[in-house]
Design a protein around this motif. Structure first.
Motif, mmCIF file in Angstrom:
data_model
loop_
_atom_site.group_PDB
_atom_site.id
_atom_site.type_symbol
_atom_site.label_atom_id
_atom_site.label_comp_id
_atom_site.label_asym_id
_atom_site.label_seq_id
_atom_site.Cartn_x
_atom_site.Cartn_y
_atom_site.Cartn_z
ATOM 1 N N THR A 84 47.053 47.327 40.994
ATOM 2 C CA THR A 84 46.669 45.956 40.652
ATOM 3 C C THR A 84 46.916 45.732 39.162
ATOM 4 O O THR A 84 46.416 46.487 38.334
ATOM 5 N N PRO A 85 47.687 44.702 38.792
ATOM 6 C CA PRO A 85 47.989 44.438 37.381
ATOM 7 C C PRO A 85 46.854 43.679 36.689
ATOM 8 O O PRO A 85 46.903 42.465 36.537
ATOM 9 N N TYR A 86 45.815 44.398 36.276
ATOM 10 C CA TYR A 86 44.679 43.768 35.610
ATOM 11 C C TYR A 86 45.072 43.268 34.230
ATOM 12 O O TYR A 86 46.045 43.724 33.640
ATOM 13 N N GLN A 128 28.378 41.338 37.550
ATOM 14 C CA GLN A 128 29.099 42.611 37.587
ATOM 15 C C GLN A 128 30.537 42.519 37.109
ATOM 16 O O GLN A 128 31.074 43.493 36.589
ATOM 17 N N GLU A 129 31.153 41.359 37.299
ATOM 18 C CA GLU A 129 32.572 41.254 36.945
ATOM 19 C C GLU A 129 32.971 39.810 36.708
ATOM 20 O O GLU A 129 32.285 38.883 37.117
ATOM 21 N N GLU A 130 34.102 39.671 36.024
ATOM 22 C CA GLU A 130 34.732 38.363 35.857
ATOM 23 C C GLU A 130 36.214 38.605 35.638
ATOM 24 O O GLU A 130 36.633 39.704 35.281
ATOM 25 N N GLY A 131 36.998 37.579 35.879
ATOM 26 C CA GLY A 131 38.427 37.678 35.620
ATOM 27 C C GLY A 131 39.262 37.070 36.718
ATOM 28 O O GLY A 131 38.792 36.845 37.829
ATOM 29 N N PRO A 132 40.527 36.817 36.392
ATOM 30 C CA PRO A 132 41.403 36.119 37.328
ATOM 31 C C PRO A 132 42.051 36.993 38.398
ATOM 32 O O PRO A 132 42.508 36.485 39.414
ATOM 33 N N THR A 133 42.115 38.294 38.189
ATOM 34 C CA THR A 133 42.882 39.155 39.080
ATOM 35 C C THR A 133 42.082 39.571 40.304
ATOM 36 O O THR A 133 40.945 40.029 40.181
ATOM 37 N N GLN A 134 42.690 39.421 41.450
ATOM 38 C CA GLN A 134 42.091 39.869 42.711
ATOM 39 C C GLN A 134 42.800 41.151 43.140
ATOM 40 O O GLN A 134 44.026 41.177 43.234
#
Length: 124
Positions: free
Chosen positions: A32-34, A14-20
């Motif tokens: 949230t700074p995506y 469903q998702e990937e990436g460094p931002t929580q």
């Protein structure tokens, strides 16, 4: 971007990436700074959609969950082979793309945006 959202279903990843995203009490007002590395995946009408939650200044995107491993891609995380990549924003043009062992790498040309950028991926 509507076709990537309305009537869609979540993809197996469903998702990937460094931002929580911010969590906890009173966090609903915090933005949230995506980044362009934060990607959400959906499926709709036989296509896979990848939405980068922020445009990339250089027009480069990489979806690591769609990496191609092995001759038949059977060792990849998502186990998909991409045949075609299209940007949903008519002002954005896909200048090139390749599916490697690092991920699906997409280069775009067009205006730089801080808004989400959605891609329609046709699979084999």
């Amino acid at each position: 971007n509507g076709e990537a959202i309305y009537g869609s279903r979540p993809f197996m990843i469903q998702e990937e990436g460094p931002t929580q995203p911010a969590t906890g009490a009173f966090s609903d007002g915090k933005e949230t700074p995506y980044t362009s590395r934060d990607v959400r995946y959906t499926v709709n009408q036989g296509c896979l959609y990848a939405v980068a939650l922020r445009g990339d200044e250089g027009g480069s995107y990489r979806m690591e969950a769609l990496a191609n491993h092995g001759k038949d891609n059977s060792q990849s995380t998502a186990n998909v082979i991409v045949e075609r990549v299209e940007a949903l924003d008519p002002a954005l043009r896909v200048a090139g793309w390749k599916q490697t062992d690092r991920g699906l790498e997409i280069r775009t040309e067009g205006p730089v945006t801080e808004k989400p950028v959605a891609f329609r991926l046709t699979l084999i």
